[in-house]
Design an enzyme around this catalytic site. Structure first.
Site, mmCIF file in Angstrom:
data_model
loop_
_atom_site.group_PDB
_atom_site.id
_atom_site.type_symbol
_atom_site.label_atom_id
_atom_site.label_comp_id
_atom_site.label_asym_id
_atom_site.label_seq_id
_atom_site.Cartn_x
_atom_site.Cartn_y
_atom_site.Cartn_z
ATOM 1 N N ASP A 55 -8.860 6.876 11.084
ATOM 2 C CA ASP A 55 -9.450 5.684 10.009
ATOM 3 C C ASP A 55 -9.962 4.283 10.130
ATOM 4 O OD1 ASP A 55 -7.853 5.908 7.130
ATOM 5 O OD2 ASP A 55 -6.274 5.091 7.693
ATOM 6 N N GLY A 107 0.646 -1.359 0.293
ATOM 7 C CA GLY A 107 0.115 -0.029 -0.028
ATOM 8 C C GLY A 107 0.831 1.640 0.143
ATOM 9 N N GLY A 108 0.248 2.499 0.495
ATOM 10 C CA GLY A 108 0.642 4.140 -0.031
ATOM 11 C C GLY A 108 2.034 4.035 1.036
ATOM 12 N N PHE A 109 2.244 2.922 2.488
ATOM 13 C CA PHE A 109 3.417 2.546 3.204
ATOM 14 C C PHE A 109 4.471 2.241 2.421
ATOM 15 C CE2 PHE A 109 0.036 -0.859 4.481
ATOM 16 C CZ PHE A 109 1.129 -1.696 3.704
ATOM 17 N N LYS A 151 5.588 -4.961 8.918
ATOM 18 C CA LYS A 151 5.006 -3.547 7.584
ATOM 19 C C LYS A 151 6.531 -2.529 7.863
ATOM 20 C CE LYS A 151 2.436 -0.257 9.266
ATOM 21 N NZ LYS A 151 0.656 0.393 9.300
ATOM 22 N N VAL A 200 4.040 -5.672 3.623
ATOM 23 C CA VAL A 200 3.555 -5.972 4.779
ATOM 24 C C VAL A 200 4.093 -7.240 4.628
ATOM 25 C CG1 VAL A 200 2.470 -6.966 5.954
ATOM 26 C CG2 VAL A 200 1.346 -4.697 5.506
#
Length: 421
Positions: free
Chosen positions: A227, A109-111, A129, A114
């Protein structure tokens, strides 16, 4: 609704993931000074004079403490809960993931990505992560997540085992949730994945509400999650739900303050309209997001779905007129349930969702009342002998949710109707 300055759609999943972890939405670094998570900038930090008489920073937690200090985050009491999560070296985490092999990747994802790994020293599977330093999430989210999850202890909040802040590397180590996210069990189901039944949906909703209650009512000061969405609700054995991803969390208002003023952050489709328009964040902002999640559980629809007609893109906008007519409640049920739900339970669940989705924040219930109502619903098990299967025109395929799948039934439910506003 279009004025929301919230994040966009999920990033494309890694081709190697096993769908156990959901995509994360891209979230830009939140640099708002007001309302930022307030933590002790001197946690495990001490100063020591060097040979030149200058002061240099010596930190037990190395880069984490430097990150905290650099972000200028202020103090919050830890209430004697002990030290931060365990610190791991980058080499340790590389070893348990086979040097971050692609076949260990659970999602992206954006981070960043994982990975799944197994830690021999604690004999436990973990989810790791790894922050992508070129991605949209920044060091602030990493620090906030470490410090927030170091303070919490609840069965409906994901447990942070440890972290790595070594050089440029930033990694978080969580307990592994074998069933992945709620999003993966609710939307775009593959043919071999079982449909969540009504009882399980209410169990998940009640568990997620209890996690939110802990943040709002048990944490001192309260924490606003900010969130809440299906992709951030992870499922363990027996579909036990836990809230995850606390990078956008904020400390709630204190004293005579009614809100926290901050840059609008979150995910489009889940943001409360009052927060999106004013930047004034309260615990009632989380209540609205919870209402969207509950509506997703009931309907099987996504919060935002551009594959549907323009009038049905936004789940809440589609649902509002239907909330006002009890005879149309059956049209809102996920067709994949194939009529196997209690009519009275449906009405009560929709009533809870409608209250959470009130446009005026002061009209939304407190989380404690939501928990009480959902705990009751979760305790009322569906029995086809008592609750006859509601008729449908045809049985849907596992991946189909279309208007023609909706069941047309007349109201046989409780004596009260829900109101949207």
């Amino acid at each position: 609704m279009g004025c929301f300055r919230c994040t966009g759609e999920s990033s494309k999943k890694s081709e190697h993931q096993n769908n156990n972890y959901s995509n994360k939405k891209n979230k830009p670094d939140d640099r708002a000074a007001s309302g930022a998570l307030k933590v002790n900038p001197n946690v495990n930090v001490k100063k020591q004079s060097d040979h030149d008489g200058k002061e240099q920073l010596e930190s037990k937690d190395d880069q984490l403490a430097l990150d905290v200090k650099g972000l200028n985050l202020k103090e919050i009491s830890k209430d004697g809960r002990g030290d931060l999560a365990k610190k791991f070296t980058f080499d340790e985490l590389a070893a348990v993931t086979g040097n971050f092999r692609s076949d260990c990747c659970l999602g992206e994802g954006g981070f960043g990505k994982v990975y799944k790994g197994h830690m021999e020293k604690i004999n436990q599977n973990v989810a790791i992560k790894q922050l992508d330093l070129n991605g949209c999430q920044g060091i602030r989210e990493f620090v906030v997540e470490v410090l927030t999850l170091s303070l919490v202890d609840h069965p409906n909040l994901v447990r942070l085992i440890g972290f790595c802040a070594e050089g440029d590397q930033r990694l978080l180590v969580y307990e592994y949730m074998p069933l992945g996210s709620l999003e993966n069990h609710l939307h775009d189901l593959p043919p071999d994945r079982e449909v969540l039944d009504w009882d399980m949906r209410m169990k998940i909703a009640a568990g997620a509400a209890r996690g939110l209650e802990y943040l709002h009512d048990k944490m001192k000061p309260s924490v606003i999650y900010r969130d809440l969405k299906c992709s951030n609700i992870l499922l363990g054995e027996g579909y036990h739900p836990k809230l995850s991803d606390f990078g956008l969390a904020k400390v709630g208002p204190s004293g005579d303050k009614t809100h926290v003023s901050t840059r609008v952050m979150g995910t489009y489709g889940y943001c409360a309209p009052d927060y999106a328009m004013t930047g004034q964040l309260t615990v009632k902002s989380d209540i609205y997001s919870f209402g969207v999640v509950l509506l997703e559980l009931i309907t099987g629809r996504k919060a935002i779905d551009h594959t549907k007609t323009a009038k049905e893109h936004n789940l809440v906008a589609w649902a509002r007129p239907l909330f006002k007519d009890r005879k149309k409640f059956s049209q809102m049920v996920d067709p994949l349930l194939q009529g196997q739900y209690p009519v009275r339970g449906l009405y009560q669940a929709l009533a809870i969702a409608a209250m959470c989705l009130q446009e005026q924040p002061n009209m939304r219930p407190v989380i404690g009342d939501v928990v009480t109502a959902l705990n009751y619903l979760a305790s009322q098990k569906y029995d086809p002998q008592i609750h006859p299967v509601q008729t449908s025109q045809r049985s849907p395929s596992p991946n189909a949710r279309s208007d023609s799948d909706r069941r047309q039934i007349e109201g046989n439910g409780p004596d009260r109707e829900t109101e949207s506003d």
